[in-house]
Motif scaffolding. Structure first.
Motif, PDB file in Angstrom:
ATOM      1  N   TYR A 109      -1.209  -6.140  -5.327  1.00  0.00           N
ATOM      2  CA  TYR A 109      -0.797  -4.851  -5.879  1.00  0.00           C
ATOM      3  C   TYR A 109      -1.364  -3.678  -5.074  1.00  0.00           C
ATOM      4  O   TYR A 109      -2.271  -3.839  -4.271  1.00  0.00           O
ATOM      5  CB  TYR A 109      -1.264  -4.734  -7.332  1.00  0.00           C
ATOM      6  CG  TYR A 109      -0.613  -5.724  -8.260  1.00  0.00           C
ATOM      7  CD1 TYR A 109       0.637  -5.472  -8.809  1.00  0.00           C
ATOM      8  CD2 TYR A 109      -1.240  -6.933  -8.577  1.00  0.00           C
ATOM      9  CE1 TYR A 109       1.244  -6.379  -9.668  1.00  0.00           C
ATOM     10  CE2 TYR A 109      -0.638  -7.848  -9.438  1.00  0.00           C
ATOM     11  CZ  TYR A 109       0.599  -7.569  -9.978  1.00  0.00           C
ATOM     12  OH  TYR A 109       1.193  -8.465 -10.824  1.00  0.00           O
ATOM     13  N   GLY A 110      -0.831  -2.494  -5.357  1.00  0.00           N
ATOM     14  CA  GLY A 110      -1.331  -1.291  -4.714  1.00  0.00           C
ATOM     15  C   GLY A 110      -0.839  -0.046  -5.422  1.00  0.00           C
ATOM     16  O   GLY A 110      -0.369   0.894  -4.794  1.00  0.00           O
ATOM     17  N   LEU A 111      -0.938  -0.049  -6.758  1.00  0.00           N
ATOM     18  CA  LEU A 111      -0.415   1.089  -7.508  1.00  0.00           C
ATOM     19  C   LEU A 111      -1.415   2.242  -7.564  1.00  0.00           C
ATOM     20  O   LEU A 111      -1.089   3.383  -7.249  1.00  0.00           O
ATOM     21  CB  LEU A 111      -0.031   0.659  -8.922  1.00  0.00           C
ATOM     22  CG  LEU A 111       0.602   1.754  -9.792  1.00  0.00           C
ATOM     23  CD1 LEU A 111       1.847   2.325  -9.127  1.00  0.00           C
ATOM     24  CD2 LEU A 111       0.930   1.220 -11.176  1.00  0.00           C
ATOM     25  N   SER A 149       3.704  -3.113  -5.856  1.00  0.00           N
ATOM     26  CA  SER A 149       3.643  -2.148  -6.950  1.00  0.00           C
ATOM     27  C   SER A 149       4.751  -1.106  -6.884  1.00  0.00           C
ATOM     28  O   SER A 149       4.770  -0.186  -7.709  1.00  0.00           O
ATOM     29  CB  SER A 149       2.280  -1.445  -6.976  1.00  0.00           C
ATOM     30  OG  SER A 149       1.266  -2.329  -7.403  1.00  0.00           O
ATOM     31  N   GLY A 150       5.663  -1.234  -5.943  1.00  0.00           N
ATOM     32  CA  GLY A 150       6.786  -0.322  -5.988  1.00  0.00           C
ATOM     33  C   GLY A 150       7.399   0.013  -4.652  1.00  0.00           C
ATOM     34  O   GLY A 150       6.890  -0.343  -3.586  1.00  0.00           O
ATOM     35  N   ALA A 167      -3.466   2.080  -2.226  1.00  0.00           N
ATOM     36  CA  ALA A 167      -3.010   2.539  -3.534  1.00  0.00           C
ATOM     37  C   ALA A 167      -2.118   3.754  -3.362  1.00  0.00           C
ATOM     38  O   ALA A 167      -2.320   4.555  -2.447  1.00  0.00           O
ATOM     39  CB  ALA A 167      -4.199   2.905  -4.432  1.00  0.00           C
ATOM     40  N   GLY A 168      -1.145   3.895  -4.249  1.00  0.00           N
ATOM     41  CA  GLY A 168      -0.306   5.086  -4.230  1.00  0.00           C
ATOM     42  C   GLY A 168      -1.041   6.305  -4.745  1.00  0.00           C
ATOM     43  O   GLY A 168      -0.794   7.433  -4.317  1.00  0.00           O
ATOM     44  N   PRO A 174       2.978  13.353  -4.775  1.00  0.00           N
ATOM     45  CA  PRO A 174       3.703  12.075  -4.696  1.00  0.00           C
ATOM     46  C   PRO A 174       3.112  11.038  -5.630  1.00  0.00           C
ATOM     47  O   PRO A 174       1.900  10.968  -5.824  1.00  0.00           O
ATOM     48  CB  PRO A 174       3.531  11.659  -3.228  1.00  0.00           C
ATOM     49  CG  PRO A 174       2.293  12.366  -2.771  1.00  0.00           C
ATOM     50  CD  PRO A 174       2.262  13.655  -3.519  1.00  0.00           C
ATOM     51  N   PHE A 175       3.991  10.236  -6.210  1.00  0.00           N
ATOM     52  CA  PHE A 175       3.557   9.169  -7.104  1.00  0.00           C
ATOM     53  C   PHE A 175       4.407   7.933  -6.851  1.00  0.00           C
ATOM     54  O   PHE A 175       5.630   7.993  -6.769  1.00  0.00           O
ATOM     55  CB  PHE A 175       3.695   9.590  -8.565  1.00  0.00           C
ATOM     56  CG  PHE A 175       3.351   8.479  -9.531  1.00  0.00           C
ATOM     57  CD1 PHE A 175       2.025   8.168  -9.779  1.00  0.00           C
ATOM     58  CD2 PHE A 175       4.347   7.740 -10.142  1.00  0.00           C
ATOM     59  CE1 PHE A 175       1.700   7.126 -10.641  1.00  0.00           C
ATOM     60  CE2 PHE A 175       4.028   6.709 -11.008  1.00  0.00           C
ATOM     61  CZ  PHE A 175       2.701   6.396 -11.253  1.00  0.00           C
ATOM     62  N   GLY A 176       3.742   6.779  -6.749  1.00  0.00           N
ATOM     63  CA  GLY A 176       4.443   5.509  -6.562  1.00  0.00           C
ATOM     64  C   GLY A 176       3.450   4.452  -6.143  1.00  0.00           C
ATOM     65  O   GLY A 176       2.238   4.687  -6.105  1.00  0.00           O
ATOM     66  N   GLY A 177       3.954   3.270  -5.852  1.00  0.00           N
ATOM     67  CA  GLY A 177       3.080   2.152  -5.544  1.00  0.00           C
ATOM     68  C   GLY A 177       3.269   1.601  -4.143  1.00  0.00           C
ATOM     69  O   GLY A 177       4.313   1.769  -3.521  1.00  0.00           O
TER      70      GLY A 177
END
Length: 490
Positions: free
Chosen positions: A412-414, A458-459, A435-436, A451-454
């Motif tokens: 993961y990497g949110l 994670s996205g 991480a985002g 900015p927001f995301g993974g």
């Protein structure tokens, strides 16, 4: 209100779809129960191929007129839409709490105001999108953000209203028309959202809501070749299926998925603030994708910090989410409860040590104790898989390099959280964590322009400010040769 309705927390809510500016029923329905006490909230219309196609067609027909309004023309309607959300704040908060078990005070004072802001913020931001000009020695590049068409918005159950408006705001502000697929475990506030949009003057067909089970309504929707965009928030496994559907039509897709975020605490940090923030990871019964579920503590402060966290967690009262003293409410659904309990039991069997919690709460059927595991390895399932419940793990590190390696040791990497007293050290660690979003000495705060995301699984993509419009628009460059129209431009 025509069609089938239910009274939920004293509020009348339609249980039918909203398609083309009117309520539409279905022959099939699915039951919806409150996680608070299992009470019946009504039989919700279960859409499928027919309803999904109807909604996309209604959105397709409404698109030219909505797009032609331009950002200035859409602004008054969207402002009224945002105001309508605030006007009905108490109703919305009460229904959301009944439907998904989230804390009433949190919904009333944070989630509903943020939902209104999601609409108004992006409506205002869209006004300046087409002001972007890039000078070149030969040409003037005029960058345009044009509406892309019909967007499918598929939203999760842990914060259905807020996360739906996070998509609705930029999609409508961009000039797109939309079809919302609400979560089947908590569909009701999306139904209220349709009423509010209608009352605000959002034209028929611009905003549509198709309720139903993901494998039926959701599958039919994402496989419709008339879609211009698909935005999804949910699990990584579901995103893989949706991504395959999007690929068949080359439909751009954005996804915000799961997390297994690290929470790093350095020895020089404000340990009291860090401990309170660790306890806060149990909010919404841990059903928060951004939660820092892997607590990584510098070894020299382990004992001291553990006692501070234990004291902070002792105030995280499990109970009815409608009560202002409650900090941890129920898990959303019996199926999800069984999933969380399964993770806990397997971790125990693998040798993890329960520091506190580790079992069902006596409060009710879907309530789980805030839980902390120690004695875990990075390779353990409980360290690698998203539990999405009130379950944290505790590990120590001896150096910054070790902390970074553990933090980056999942797929993961949110997000991530770091508490540290030295700015240079904090920024060095933060820069290396995948991480985002990485919070330093804070948690869960962010400007809507950021900015927001993974990253990793994670996205895909980023949202927020212009980043949202990068996805919801077709971006065009009109490159005009300098001087080619003469001095008057004629």
């Amino acid at each position: 209100m025509a069609g089938r309705t239910a009274t939920v927390a004293g509020v009348e809510v339609s249980l039918d779809h909203w398609i083309g500016g009117k309520r539409v029923s279905s022959s099939e329905r699915f039951s919806n129960a409150s996680p608070i006490d299992g009470s019946d909230l009504g039989a919700v219309a279960a859409g499928g191929q027919q309803e999904a196609d109807m909604a996309v067609e209604a959105a397709r027909k409404a698109f030219p007129a909505w797009a032609a309004l331009g950002a200035e023309g859409r602004l008054p309607v969207l402002r009224k839409f945002a105001d309508g959300i605030l006007t009905r704040a108490k109703d919305i908060a009460a229904v959301e709490t009944a439907d998904n078990g989230s804390l009433l005070m949190g919904n009333l004072h944070r989630m509903v105001p943020r939902s209104a802001q999601n609409i108004s913020f992006f409506a205002e931001w869209a006004l300046g999108l087409n002001d972007h000009v890039i000078e070149h020695e030969e040409v003037i590049n005029n960058v345009r953000y044009d509406p892309s068409g019909v967007a499918a918005l598929i939203t999760p159950w842990n914060a259905p209203l807020m996360l739906t408006t996070w998509k609705v705001g930029p999609a409508l502000a961009a000039g797109n028309t939309i079809v919302i697929k609400p979560p089947e475990w908590a569909p009701l506030t999306c139904s209220l959202l349709a009423d509010i949009a209608h009352e605000a003057g959002v034209p028929a067909g611009v905003l549509n809501v198709v309720q139903g089970i993901g494998e039926d309504a959701g599958d039919a929707l994402v496989n419709n070749s008339d879609l211009a965009r698909i935005s999804f928030t949910g699990s990584t496994d579901a995103a893989k299926i949706i991504g395959q559907a999007a690929a068949r039509s080359i439909t751009p897709m954005s996804s915000e998925l799961g997390g297994k975020s690290p929470f790093i605490v350095c020895a020089d940090a404000d340990l009291d603030a860090a401990a309170q923030t660790v306890a806060g990871q149990y909010i919404n019964a841990g059903q928060v994708c951004l939660a820092g579920t892997r607590i990584l503590v510098e070894a020299s402060i382990e004992s001291e910090f553990l006692e501070k966290v234990r004291a902070a967690v002792s105030h995280m009262a499990v109970g009815d989410p409608r009560e202002p003293t409650t900090r941890v409410g129920p898990l959303i659904h019996p199926e999800h409860f069984a999933r969380v309990a399964g993770f806990v039991e397997r971790a125990k069997s693998a040798g993890a040590k329960v520091l506190w919690g580790g079992a069902k709460s006596d409060f009710g059927a879907l309530y789980f104790q805030p839980t902390m595991f120690a004695g875990v390895k990075l390779s353990d399932e409980i360290s690698q898989k998203e539990v999405f419940g009130p379950v944290l793990t505790w590990q120590t590190f001896g150096s910054d390099e070790e902390a970074i390696a553990i933090a980056n040791g999942t797929e993961y990497g949110l997000a991530g959280t770091l508490f540290c007293g030295n700015e240079d050290r904090a920024m060095r660690i933060a820069a290396q964590v995948v991480a985002g979003t990485l919070w330093v000495n804070c948690f869960f705060v962010r400007d809507l322009a950021a900015p927001f995301g993974g990253s990793r699984i994670s996205g895909i993509g980023r949202e927020g400010g212009t980043h949202s419009f990068d996805f919801y628009c077709d971006i065009k460059n009109i490159a005009v040769r300098k001087g080619s129209f003469g001095p008057t431009g004629g």
